[in-house]
Design an enzyme around this catalytic site. Sequence first.
Site, short mmCIF file in Angstrom:
data_model
loop_
_atom_site.label_atom_id
_atom_site.label_comp_id
_atom_site.label_asym_id
_atom_site.label_seq_id
_atom_site.Cartn_x
_atom_site.Cartn_y
_atom_site.Cartn_z
N SER A 199 48.77 48.85 36.29
CA SER A 199 48.17 49.53 37.44
C SER A 199 48.19 48.57 38.62
O SER A 199 48.33 47.35 38.43
CB SER A 199 46.71 49.87 37.09
OG SER A 199 45.98 50.25 38.23
N TYR A 244 38.40 48.12 33.39
CA TYR A 244 39.76 48.61 33.69
C TYR A 244 40.59 47.49 34.32
O TYR A 244 41.73 47.24 33.92
CB TYR A 244 39.65 49.81 34.65
CG TYR A 244 40.93 50.56 34.88
CD1 TYR A 244 41.35 51.57 34.02
CD2 TYR A 244 41.73 50.28 35.99
CE1 TYR A 244 42.52 52.28 34.24
CE2 TYR A 244 42.90 50.98 36.23
CZ TYR A 244 43.30 51.98 35.34
OH TYR A 244 44.46 52.68 35.58
#
Length: 257
Positions: free
Chosen positions: A139, A152
């Site tokens: 990401s 995350y």
Amino acid sequence: MSLKGKTAIITGSTSGIGLGIARELARAGADVVLNSFTDKDEDHALAKEIGAEFEVTARYIQADMFKADQCRALVEKAGACDILVNNAGIQHVCPIDEFPTAKWDAIIAINMSSAFHTTAVALPMMRKSGWGRIVNIASAHGLTASPYKSAYVAAKHGVVGLSKTTALETAGQGITCNAICPGYVLTPLVEEQIPDTMKKYNMDRDEVIEKVMLERQPSKEFATVEQLGGTTVFLCSDAAAQITGTTISVDGGWTAM
Ligand code: NAD
């Protein structure tokens, strides 16, 4: 570019980016193994649909990427693995001092450790055939951070690190490993964050998308699952044979800022 005769396993591929990648790999001729933690008729039907549309073998194998033994069993049950796409992921948004331990553990396991377990089983198969592609879906949060996404961001930075190590351990063996770093892509994972963000900032849906989500994405456009699928197919091509141990951002310029 034909991937005919190659078997691709894509974790977390019943929706969003994983499904988009599975479809583009199948379009390029690869046999695909879809995965999620559920075992519904729709899961198997989805695989059947892809198989029929692209005239490839498409299977669905249920395995919970939260559990190490099921991650390993997924690759074992597939029986072959030329292309491994570690994509399964979840999100939870909360300040560190209130972050539930169970959520931290789940995000680290599903978003990061699962890639370690699947890779460990896939590598001997790839070494045997002298060819392999591992594509880890990290990401923009594998390269930068945002507040309230501690687990995350930690997991995605971990995935980038694991990709580099995997690349070094496989260099010169016909195997590459890279991480794709998407910015915002409008998938169910992102849709789920919209209602809470609307409440938090007292904004409507369009304002949340424009002023919060795409605030850091200079193109002001979401990346699409087809673009991520295309990037994955490129990483599986001969042109990408010397691309290994690196990240490719598909983020509309987010990480250029
Ligand atoms: P999504 O929620 O649409 O899809 C996630 C997939 O993972 C689903 O198929 C789901 O069933 C599966 N999954 C969830 N938990 C699982 C488990 N325990 N075991 C097996 N499968 C499981 O999400 P998405 O947006 O398509 O995200 C896919 C990946 O892309 C994730 O790793 C995510 O972090 C990453 N990513 C997404 C964005 C974005 O903006 N959507 C941006 C950057 C990175």
